[in-house]
Scaffold this motif. Structure first.
Motif, PDB file in Angstrom:
ATOM      1  N   PRO A  73       0.792  -1.472  -0.335  1.00 25.70           N
ATOM      2  CA  PRO A  73      -0.046  -0.073   0.037  1.00 25.70           C
ATOM      3  C   PRO A  73       0.691   1.014   0.065  1.00 25.70           C
ATOM      4  O   PRO A  73       2.034   1.759   0.688  1.00 25.70           O
ATOM      5  N   GLN A  74       0.311   2.575  -0.952  1.00 25.55           N
ATOM      6  CA  GLN A  74       0.922   3.828  -0.866  1.00 25.55           C
ATOM      7  C   GLN A  74       0.419   4.783  -0.343  1.00 25.55           C
ATOM      8  O   GLN A  74      -0.759   4.876  -1.203  1.00 25.55           O
ATOM      9  N   PRO A  75       0.735   5.551   0.379  1.00 25.18           N
ATOM     10  CA  PRO A  75      -0.509   6.061   1.372  1.00 25.18           C
ATOM     11  C   PRO A  75       0.150   7.777   0.260  1.00 25.18           C
ATOM     12  O   PRO A  75       0.397   7.560  -0.988  1.00 25.18           O
ATOM     13  N   VAL A  76      -1.291   8.413   0.489  1.00 23.31           N
ATOM     14  CA  VAL A  76      -1.674   9.580  -0.144  1.00 23.31           C
ATOM     15  C   VAL A  76      -0.480  10.763   0.381  1.00 23.31           C
ATOM     16  O   VAL A  76       0.118  10.873   1.762  1.00 23.31           O
ATOM     17  N   LYS A  77       0.745  10.701   0.007  1.00 22.79           N
ATOM     18  CA  LYS A  77       1.771  12.092   0.646  1.00 22.79           C
ATOM     19  C   LYS A  77       0.887  13.533  -0.347  1.00 22.79           C
ATOM     20  O   LYS A  77       1.021  13.940  -0.769  1.00 22.79           O
ATOM     21  N   ASP A  78       0.495  14.278   0.777  1.00 25.29           N
ATOM     22  CA  ASP A  78      -0.441  15.529   0.211  1.00 25.29           C
ATOM     23  C   ASP A  78       0.607  16.637   0.488  1.00 25.29           C
ATOM     24  O   ASP A  78       1.522  16.617   1.383  1.00 25.29           O
ATOM     25  N   SER A  79       0.146  18.034   0.145  1.00 26.51           N
ATOM     26  CA  SER A  79       0.688  19.587   0.903  1.00 26.51           C
ATOM     27  C   SER A  79       0.241  18.625   2.335  1.00 26.51           C
ATOM     28  O   SER A  79      -0.140  18.010   2.492  1.00 26.51           O
TER      29      SER A  79
END
Length: 471
Positions: free
Chosen positions: A145-151
Motif C-alpha cells: 500500500p502507498q499512502p497519499v502524500k499530499d501538501s
C-alpha cells in the motif's frame, strides 16, 4: 479532521485546518476523458468538485474485508466481498483502488473481466445487472500500500506503514489505498473486518470485536464489525503494538482506549476523558449513535487526529481534552450525519470546532462567547473573512475558515435564536438525520422552522459572503 498541527499556532486543538498558504494538488481533480456507454456506471459519484471520487450506478450496503498484512515486508493481501444494489442497468461499473494488484474479480459468484486505469478498477460482469438487483462483487488483490502524500494542507493519509504496523486514516479519499471501494462519503455502508497480522501485534478496526482473536501458525486474526453505516474515509485497520484499556463509560457505553507503548502514559487519560466526553455529548447532542467509543494513540508523527468511527486516531502526540472533545463530537456530526458533497464540510468541522468551545464552557474555562469574541477581534483583512466556509473550496478543502468561521456561525446563530431553540436544533438535527446524509440547505431550513425566523441574510453573511459579518 486534522488535529494537532494548529495547536501551537492557535493554542487550540482542532482537526488542524490549513492557513490557505498552500494548495493541495491531490484535492483538485481535473476530469480526464473516459469511455462511456449505455449501462456503464459513471466514473465518479457526481461530486463536481471531486469528479473522479466514488462511482455511479450502484449503492454499497456492506464491505467484508479479509486482509493480511506483514509489517516486515509491508505486503498486504486482501479479499474484499462487497454487497451492493444496482441503481441502473449495469453492463460495467467501477470501483476505486489505488496501486494494488488485482488477481481475480467475480460478480454474483461468476468470474468477471476487469481492467485498471489510474485509480479506477473497471468490472464487467458475466451477465448484465438489472436495475434494483442486489449483487456481490469479490476482488482478490495484493501489494504494497502507498499512502497519499499530499501538501501541508492534508499531510500524509491513507494506509501508512509504520515500524511495527500501520496507521490508517483516510480522509478525504484514502480508503482506496487499501481496499476497493466506492470512495466518497455519499455512499455509506456497514463493514466487517477479518485482519490477520503477526502474532504479538494488535489489529484495530471500527466497531466491536465479534469473537476472540485466533492465533495459528504465528499469526493472529482479529474480527471486527461496524454494524452502523459508515463512510469509507472513516474506515481503519490500524495495527501494531498497543496497550489496551477496556470498560464502559458512566452511562454504559463500551469504551476502548489503545496506546502505543511509547505513549502508555496517555492511556488512562485517553480512556477517562473519552468516556466523560462521550457521556456529556449525549446531554447536548442526543443519544450516542454508535455501540462503542474510545480512541487510539499511535507512534506515527502525523501531527493530526481523525475521527475514525468509534475509534478516533491520534497520530504521534498526547491528545488534550479539546482534541478529544472535537473528535468525539464528530461521531454525531460527520460520522452519524455525513455530508453528501465535500462543499458542505463545515457541517462536520464547524460543528466539531464549536463542540470544543462548548466543552470549554462546560468545564468552567473560557466561555463560547469569549472564544467567539477572540476570533471576531481579527482584523477585516484577516484571511478567515475572505473564505466563506459554507462552500468549501476543492483546492483548499480544510481551510481554517471551515473550522473557525464555521464554529462562529453556530455561535452567532445561538445568540440570534436563543439557547433553548439552538440546543433543540442541535438535538433535532442529529436525530432527524441519524445514520444518513445532510446538506447545508437542510440545516438552514430546520433552523428557520424551529426558530420561526427567516435566516437567509444571516447565513449568507456568515457562510457564503466574503468579508467580516456585522454583529
Amino acid at each position: 479532521m486534522r488535529s494537532a498541527l494548529l495547536a501551537i499556532l492557535l493554542g487550540v486543538a482542532a482537526c488542524a485546518p490549513s492557513n490557505g498558504d498552500a494548495f493541495s494538488s491531490a484535492t483538485a481533480q481535473t476530469p480526464t476523458p473516459v469511455q462511456s456507454g449505455e449501462g456503464w456506471g459513471a466514473h465518479g459519484i457526481g461530486d463536481t468538485d471531486f469528479p473522479l471520487d466514488g462511482n455511479g450506478g450502484y449503492d454499497i450496503s456492506r464491505y467484508h474485508l479479509k486482509i493480511g498484512y506483514d509489517p516486515a515486508t509491508k505486503h498486504l493481501t486482501g479479499l474484499a466481498s462487497i454487497e451492493a444494489a444496482a441503481t441502473q442497468p449495469l453492463r460495467r461499473f467501477n470501483l476505486d483502488l489505488s496501486g494494488l494488484q488485482v488477481s481475480e474479480v467475480s460478480v454474483a459468484g461468476r468470474p468477471a473481466t476487469f481492467a485498471r486505469s489510474g485509480d479506477e478498477l473497471s468490472v464487467t460482469p458475466a451477465e448484465p445487472l438489472a436495475k434494483g438487483g442486489s449483487f456481490t462483487v469479490t476482488v482478490a488483490y495484493a501489494g504494497t500500500p502507498q499512502p497519499v502524500k499530499d501538501s501541508s494542507n492534508l499531510g500524509t493519509y491513507g494506509f501508512i506503514p509504520t515500524a511495527d504496523g500501520a496507521f490508517v486514516t483516510c480522509e478525504p479519499n484514502g480508503a482506496k489505498t487499501w481496499f476497493p471501494a466506492n470512495d466518497h462519503p455519499a455512499d455509506k455502508a456497514r463493514f466487517d473486518f477479518e485482519l490477520t497480522v503477526p502474532q504479538g501485534l494488535t489489529a484495530l478496526a471500527n466497531g466491536e470485536l465479534t469473537k476472540k482473536p485466533v492465533t495459528s501458525g504465528g499469526r493472529t486474526t482479529f474480527s471486527w464489525s461496524e454494524r452502523h453505516p459508515m463512510v469509507t474515509y472513516l474506515a481503519t485497520m490500524t495495527l501494531g503494538k498497543f496497550e489496551l484499556r477496556e470498560g464502559r463509560t458512566t452511562k454504559g457505553v463500551p469504551n476502548l482506549a489503545a496506546a502505543d507503548p511509547k505513549y502508555r502514559a496517555t492511556l488512562n487519560g485517553l480512556y477517562t476523558t473519552s468516556g466523560e466526553v462521550t457521556d456529556y455529548w449525549t446531554t447536548v447532542f442526543g443519544p450516542y449513535p454508535f455501540s462503542s467509543t474510545g480512541g487510539v494513540v499511535d507512534d506515527f508523527p502525523a501531527g493530526y487526529a481523525l475521527e475514525n468511527q468509534t475509534k478516533p486516531m491520534y497520530g504521534g502526540f498526547q491528545p488534550d481534552e479539546a482534541i478529544i472533545a472535537h473528535e468525539l463530537a464528530h461521531q454525531w456530526f460527520g460520522n452519524s450525519l455525513s455530508i453528501k458533497r465535500w462543499k458542505d464540510l463545515w457541517l462536520n468541522e464547524g460543528f466539531a470546532t464549536y463542540a470544543e468551545w462548548l466543552w470549554s464552557e462546560h468545564k468552567g474555562r473560557a466561555s463560547a462567547q469569549t472564544l467567539f469574541d477572540n476570533y471576531y477581534a481579527r482584523q477585516p483583512s484577516d484571511a478567515v473573512w475572505a473564505y466563506p466556509p459554507g462552500r468549501a473550496q476543492p483546492r483548499d478543502l480544510f481551510n481554517e475558515s471551515v473550522y473557525t468561521r464555521g464554529a462562529m456561525t453556530l455561535h452567532a446563530l445561538r445568540k440570534h435564536i436563543g439557547d433553548a431553540t439552538f440546543f433543540t436544533l442541535l438535538k433535532t438535527w442529529a436525530n432527524d438525520h441519524k445514520y444518513g446524509h445532510v446538506t447545508t440547505p437542510e440545516f438552514i431550513a430546520l433552523a428557520e422552522k424551529l426558530s420561526g425566523k427567516e435566516l437567509d441574510q444571516f447565513f449568507d453573511a456568515w457562510l457564503f459572503d466574503k468579508g467580516k459579518p456585522a454583529l
